[in-house]
Design a protein around this motif. Structure first.
Motif, PDB file in Angstrom:
ATOM      1  N   UNK A   1      19.359  32.552  16.282  1.00  0.00           N
ATOM      2  CA  UNK A   1      17.928  32.394  16.565  1.00  0.00           C
ATOM      3  C   UNK A   1      17.136  31.854  15.366  1.00  0.00           C
ATOM      4  N   UNK A   2      16.552  30.677  15.564  1.00  0.00           N
ATOM      5  CA  UNK A   2      15.739  30.043  14.513  1.00  0.00           C
ATOM      6  C   UNK A   2      14.324  29.891  15.039  1.00  0.00           C
ATOM      7  N   UNK A   3      13.350  30.141  14.151  1.00  0.00           N
ATOM      8  CA  UNK A   3      11.951  29.860  14.511  1.00  0.00           C
ATOM      9  C   UNK A   3      11.434  28.865  13.491  1.00  0.00           C
ATOM     10  N   UNK A   4      10.688  27.892  13.945  1.00  0.00           N
ATOM     11  CA  UNK A   4      10.193  26.874  13.023  1.00  0.00           C
ATOM     12  C   UNK A   4       8.714  27.158  12.730  1.00  0.00           C
ATOM     13  N   UNK A   5       8.365  27.159  11.448  1.00  0.00           N
ATOM     14  CA  UNK A   5       7.012  27.553  11.058  1.00  0.00           C
ATOM     15  C   UNK A   5       6.349  26.411  10.279  1.00  0.00           C
TER      16      UNK A   5
END
Ligand code: PEP
Ligand code: MG
Length: 592
Positions: A384-388
């Motif tokens: 799981x990756x979240x881009x900020x």
């Protein structure tokens, strides 16, 4: 007995004898070389440069497996400086044109370069000047024939120095602590001390001149204090503090696997901030339930060429794999201002913190941005990756960034490279305008993360890197607190997660305040995780909410401070007395 104050890098209290390192700045011999001997002098310089190159290469290849991950990068930076024509070609020219001896040429060239770096307001860039000096000192040592004397032999001591080169620091295995005159929190010395887990105080200015070799010292890395030749009473007091702090740390370790749940049952996410992928492992071991901020710019700084898509992908993937299924929030490049890709650019800008920074820079360099976006997307295939996205202010910036993300996805589809099509995209709230128009963000993005470091800077008009105004940098100013609280509430209303990833999240004195605002996701340096967790275990969100909402009604900073102190001192419910005696025990027995 007397004390000197600097910037504490953490690590607790140590008591030991001082080992004062020789000043690294040499009295450099200056003389003119006769014309007939100029080529020989240039050859002498070249031989010294080669020796230092071999020295650095050997340092890098002999790094122990457990050496901090930054160590190799720092040695590489020094090798690059050594190759830099501004240093070595220019020194050769000084010899050839002015007939200076090699030492004179190297020292004056290094001084000139370091002086240019000193002019920068940004602390990160100022530190690079020190790297130039450290490399020049290695060359000067070889030229003067004093190289190769081991630094760290002898009994465990507190090392006192004007500055210590990263390579030398690693050799100081016997270090109990470091008391360093130069540097700030972003100096290489500070970064390494933190990763070596050795208590340190930097920015002491004059410790090396004031402290004598073998003198007894108390070094308090948490409070930025060095007490020299303490009397018996002070020594006894600090011995007690040291034991208490050691016990405290040991006890805190018992919380690593304890769920971070408040007394009234709210589960709080405790994430870690990292600068390099290697730190992810350490964060997981410290109990982080995810990475809340991966400052990707550290992959870009201190090098000549930008990292390509594959190199970035490898780094992001390494962090994702190290977190074993926990979320990893990768922030897109936040360069400019205090972290410039090209120091020359910043020098010519009047106010770089208000300039082409972060997303503004990325949108002006779409190819570079797209490369990073593809690398992040590819990493999302492994966990799981979240881009900020940092420093957003305008709706059109968000729209443009989202269009580029769609374009990056399209390109990967064409290439048949896997990625998570539902990777959440979030924005940092770190400019007052963003907090005040948060609907703009919530309508377009999946989550928000509040960057209090910049939010405070831009709300109070206080340069976060300027010592002269540091006392005015007040994280608890009512204006700042209202912006944070508004953002959290708006996120809740919209059903979208909101985190805090600035330093405030890792300040355990602010934990109750943030919980009372409804915050349920904190992201901080791994070293702060357990202290904050202890506060969480002892908190009752239901009760805090009312108190904090009253506190936010005041626009008087002094009243807010007083209310904060009462909030911190207040016992939390009947179960709190058992928990405060020993949160680990109470948690284990189900009291929390
Ligand atoms: C912040 O501004 O709070 C933040 C987390 O970003 P940085 O410190 O990297 O600017
Ligand atoms: Mg920021």
């Amino acid at each position: 007995m007397f004390s000197v104050h600097g910037t504490g890098i953490g690590g607790g209290i140590v008591i030991g004898r001082a080992r004062v390192l020789e000043s690294r700045r040499f009295d450099v011999a200056r003389y003119h070389v006769p014309a007939a001997a100029l080529q020989a002098e240039i050859d002498r310089l070249d031989a010294a440069l080669r020796t230092v190159k071999v020295e650095l290469r050997s340092l890098s290849s002999h790094l122990p497996d457990d050496a901090p991950s930054e160590a190799r990068a720092l040695i590489d930076v020094h090798a690059m400086i050594l190759d830099d024509p501004m240093l070595c070609d220019a020194a050769r020219e000084q010899i050839g044109e002015h007939g200076w001896n090699a030492e004179w040429a190297v020292a004056s060239q290094a001084d000139g370069l370091a002086h240019q770096f000193d002019e920068f307001e940004d602390p990160y860039l100022r530190e690079r000047g020190r790297d130039v000096q450290q490399v020049a000192d290695r060359v000067l040592k070889v030229l003067s024939g004093t190289a190769g004397q081991p630094l760290g032999a002898g009994e465990p001591s507190i090392f006192v120095a004007a500055d210590i080169a990263p390579g030398d620091m690693l050799a100081l295995k016997s270090a109990l602590g470091f008391a360093i005159d130069q540097g700030g929190t972003t100096s290489h010395t500070a970064i390494l001390a933190r990763s070596m887990n050795v208590p340190a105080v930097v920015g002491l200015d004059c410790a090396r001149d004031l402290i004598l070799d073998n003198e007894w010292l108390i070094l308090d890395g948490d409070n930025g204090l060095v007490i020299v030749a303490p009397d018996e009473t002070v020594l006894a007091e600090y011995q007690q503090k040291q034991v208490a702090s050691r016990l405290d740390r040991e006890r805190l370790k018992g919380l690593i696997h304890v769920p971070s749940r408040t007394l009234d049952g709210h589960l709080i996410e405790l994430h870690a901030n990292i600068e390099l992928p290697e730190e992810a492992e350490q964060a997981r071991e410290a109990g982080a339930s995810g990475i809340g901020l991966f400052r990707s710019e550290f992959l870009f700084l201190g090098r000549r060429s930008l990292p390509g898509e594959d190199e970035q992908y490898e780094s992001y993937r390494a962090a994702v794999l190290a977190m074993r299924g926990r979320p990893v929030t990768i922030r897109t490049l936040d360069v400019g201002a205090d972290k410039a890709l090209d120091p020359g650019d910043v020098a010519s800008i009047t106010n770089p913190a208000l300039g082409r920074r972060a997303i503004r820079y990325c949108l002006s360099e779409p190819e570079m941005f797209l490369t990073q976006l593809r690398a992040i997307l590819r990493a999302s295939a492994h966990g799981p990756v979240r881009l900020l996205i940092p420093m957003l202010v305008h709706g059109h910036e968000i729209d443009q960034a989202l269009r580029l993300i769609a374009q990056a996805r399209e390109r990967l589809r064409e290439r048949r490279q896997p990625f998570d099509d539902r990777m959440p995209v979030g924005g940092m709230i770190e400019v007052p305008a963003a907090a005040l128009s948060v609907g703009l963000f919530l309508r377009r993005l999946d989550f928000l993360s509040i960057g209090t470091n910049d939010l405070i800077q831009y709300t109070l008009a206080i340069d976060r890197a300027d010592h002269a105004v540091a006392p005015l940098y007040d994280p608890f100013h009512p204006a700042v607190l209202r912006l944070i609280s508004m953002t959290i509430r708006a996120g809740h209303r919209a059903g979208k997660p909101v985190a805090v990833c600035g330093e405030l999240a890792g300040d355990h004195t602010a934990t109750r305040l943030l919980l009372g605002m409804g915050l349920s996701e904190f992201s901080m340096h791994s070293a702060s995780l357990l202290l904050v967790k202890r506060e969480i275990l002892l908190a009752d969100v239901g009760r805090l909410k009312g108190r904090v909402s009253r506190l936010l009604n005041s626009d008087d900073p002094a009243k807010v401070q007083a209310a904060m102190q009462r909030l911190r001192a207040e016992p939390m419910g009947a179960r709190a007395s058992a928990a405060s005696a020993d949160p680990v025990a109470s948690e284990a027995s189900g009291a929390g």
